[in-house]
Scaffold this active site. Structure first.
Site, mmCIF file in Angstrom:
data_model
loop_
_atom_site.group_PDB
_atom_site.id
_atom_site.type_symbol
_atom_site.label_atom_id
_atom_site.label_comp_id
_atom_site.label_asym_id
_atom_site.label_seq_id
_atom_site.Cartn_x
_atom_site.Cartn_y
_atom_site.Cartn_z
ATOM 1 N N SER A 85 77.484 57.417 39.919
ATOM 2 C CA SER A 85 77.726 55.861 39.461
ATOM 3 C C SER A 85 76.706 55.804 38.825
ATOM 4 O O SER A 85 77.063 54.795 38.669
ATOM 5 C CB SER A 85 77.471 55.506 40.776
ATOM 6 O OG SER A 85 76.196 55.751 41.931
ATOM 7 N N LYS B 185 78.099 49.419 36.732
ATOM 8 C CA LYS B 185 78.313 48.092 36.486
ATOM 9 C C LYS B 185 78.519 47.091 35.953
ATOM 10 O O LYS B 185 78.578 46.316 36.091
ATOM 11 C CB LYS B 185 76.693 48.439 37.241
ATOM 12 C CG LYS B 185 76.006 48.257 38.508
ATOM 13 C CD LYS B 185 74.746 47.343 38.874
ATOM 14 C CE LYS B 185 75.031 47.014 40.485
ATOM 15 N NZ LYS B 185 74.364 48.725 40.487
HETATM 16 C C1 LIG Z 1 74.340 49.824 41.496
HETATM 17 C C2 LIG Z 1 74.351 51.003 42.455
HETATM 18 C C3 LIG Z 1 75.158 51.190 43.177
HETATM 19 C C4 LIG Z 1 75.088 50.435 45.092
HETATM 20 O O1 LIG Z 1 76.252 49.320 44.207
HETATM 21 P P1 LIG Z 1 76.635 48.548 45.039
HETATM 22 O O2 LIG Z 1 77.978 47.771 44.640
HETATM 23 O O3 LIG Z 1 74.971 47.194 45.172
HETATM 24 O O4 LIG Z 1 76.536 48.944 46.602
HETATM 25 C C5 LIG Z 1 75.247 52.305 43.311
HETATM 26 N N1 LIG Z 1 75.291 53.327 42.216
HETATM 27 C C6 LIG Z 1 73.817 53.077 41.592
HETATM 28 C C7 LIG Z 1 73.998 53.757 40.658
HETATM 29 C C8 LIG Z 1 74.360 51.667 40.889
HETATM 30 O O5 LIG Z 1 73.774 51.630 40.066
#
Ligand SMILES: *Cc1c(COP(=O)(O)O)cnc(C)c1O
Length: 327
Positions: free
Chosen positions: A309, A55
């Site tokens: 992520s 993010k």
């Molecule tokens: C926010 C987030 C997501 C999903 O992202 P979006 O853009 O809201 O679909 C996936 N994995 C993690 C770790 C996140 O913080």
């Protein structure tokens, strides 16, 4: 391909803009997973990004696009999780004042985590909705810029840089699995992937418990979905009834969508820990979990890639999950 609001050139521009402020994270090949599923599997490790999630990419790109007056008035966001951390960190790095609005119900350790990154915390109301209202109030009355979590073109372009890097490392990607909540990550990565090779299959993965984007796609328009507790807590929350950007891009570029149970997500976290030596939060393990569950199969022997992520997980909960205790 239909005309979309975010283009490869936006992602390339984002990459140049944010390069000095975010980590260029590695991609690794997951050997144990390859043995399990019979095709090579690449993991893009944004769990190793500063603040522990991708993010930071989108938040940094959004803030670097602000003019000097907007920067001086500061930014505001409403999030206890990875977005709040990313906004606080990006603001600190760029010298922009940041306020994170939180409800009275947010636990003290999360408040302190945000404060430790240098942001002001404004505690108001007894729900996330009330905390959001405070963010909107600061936007309209104090002229602060509200930094959106996913539904903004510059945020989407910023998240797309993870896709560019992944495709640089493994150009032979055949299937791309993306954790899906509001869709900023999937939209950005899908634009990057389809620009590199339109034949790449892009699949969004959510949890069965409250998959707002997938329910919205089924309904043909953004809908509200009751929020439920899940191991993939970073995938919770809605897509916004007035969604402007991420819904359309995900709808246009997503080839398939998959829902996972809590046990399947736990198995993904366990696999990453025991076999790939990685600590991933539930949301970050869903690509691996989808493969392990058999709900996604590689096409022929084609390479499957996913993004791990984020890594922001309560370590006591994590330990229970990976040791097979009740969680
Ligand atoms: C926010 C987030 C997501 C999903 O992202 P979006 O853009 O809201 O679909 C996936 N994995 C993690 C770790 C996140 O913080």
């Amino acid at each position: 391909m239909p005309e979309l609001a975010v283009h490869l050139r936006d992602i390339l521009a984002a990459r140049r803009r944010i390069a000095a402020h975010v980590a260029r994270t590695p991609t690794v090949m997951a050997k144990a997973l390859e043995d399990r599923v019979g095709a090579p599997v690449a993991l893009k490790l944004d769990a190793l990004q500063h603040t522990g999630s991708f993010k930071l990419r989108g938040a940094t790109n959004r803030m670097l696009n602000l003019g000097p007056e907007e920067r001086a008035r500061g930014v505001v966001a409403c999030s206890t999780g990875n977005h709040g951390r990313a906004v606080a960190e990006a603001a600190r790095r760029l010298g922009i004042p940041a306020t994170i609005t939180l409800s009275e119900l947010v636990p003290q350790n999360k408040i302190e985590g945000i404060q430790a990154l240098g942001a002001e915390v404004a505690i108001t109301g007894r729900s996330q909705d009330e905390a959001f209202e405070e963010a909107y109030r600061l936007e309209s009355e104090q002229g602060m810029t509200l930094i959106d979590t996913f539904d903004h073109r510059e945020v989407i372009a910023g998240q797309g840089t993870a896709g560019l890097e992944l495709l640089e490392d493994v150009p032979e990607v055949d299937t791309l699995l993306v954790p899906l909540s509001g869709g900023g990550l999937m939209a950005g990565m899908a634009v990057a992937a389809k620009a590199a090779n339109p034949a790449i299959r892009v699949i969004g993965i959510s949890m069965e418990r409250g998959p707002a984007m997938i329910e919205s796609l089924r309904a043909g328009q953004p809908v509200q979905v009751p929020e439920q507790k899940s191991l993939a807590d970073s995938l919770g929350g809605g897509i916004g009834l007035n969604n402007r950007w991420s819904f359309e891009i995900v709808r246009a570029l997503g080839d398939d969508f998959v829902l996972l149970s809590e046990n399947e997500i736990a198995a993904g976290m366990g696999h990453l820990y025991w076999h790939e030596q990685l600590v991933a939060e539930g949301a970050a393990a869903v690509g691996v979990a989808a493969l392990l569950s058999g709900k996604v199969a590689p096409r022929g022997g084609g390479l499957v890639a996913t993004i791990v992520s984020g890594c922001n997980v309560d370590m006591e909960l994590f330990t229970r999950v990976v040791t097979g205790d009740a969680y």
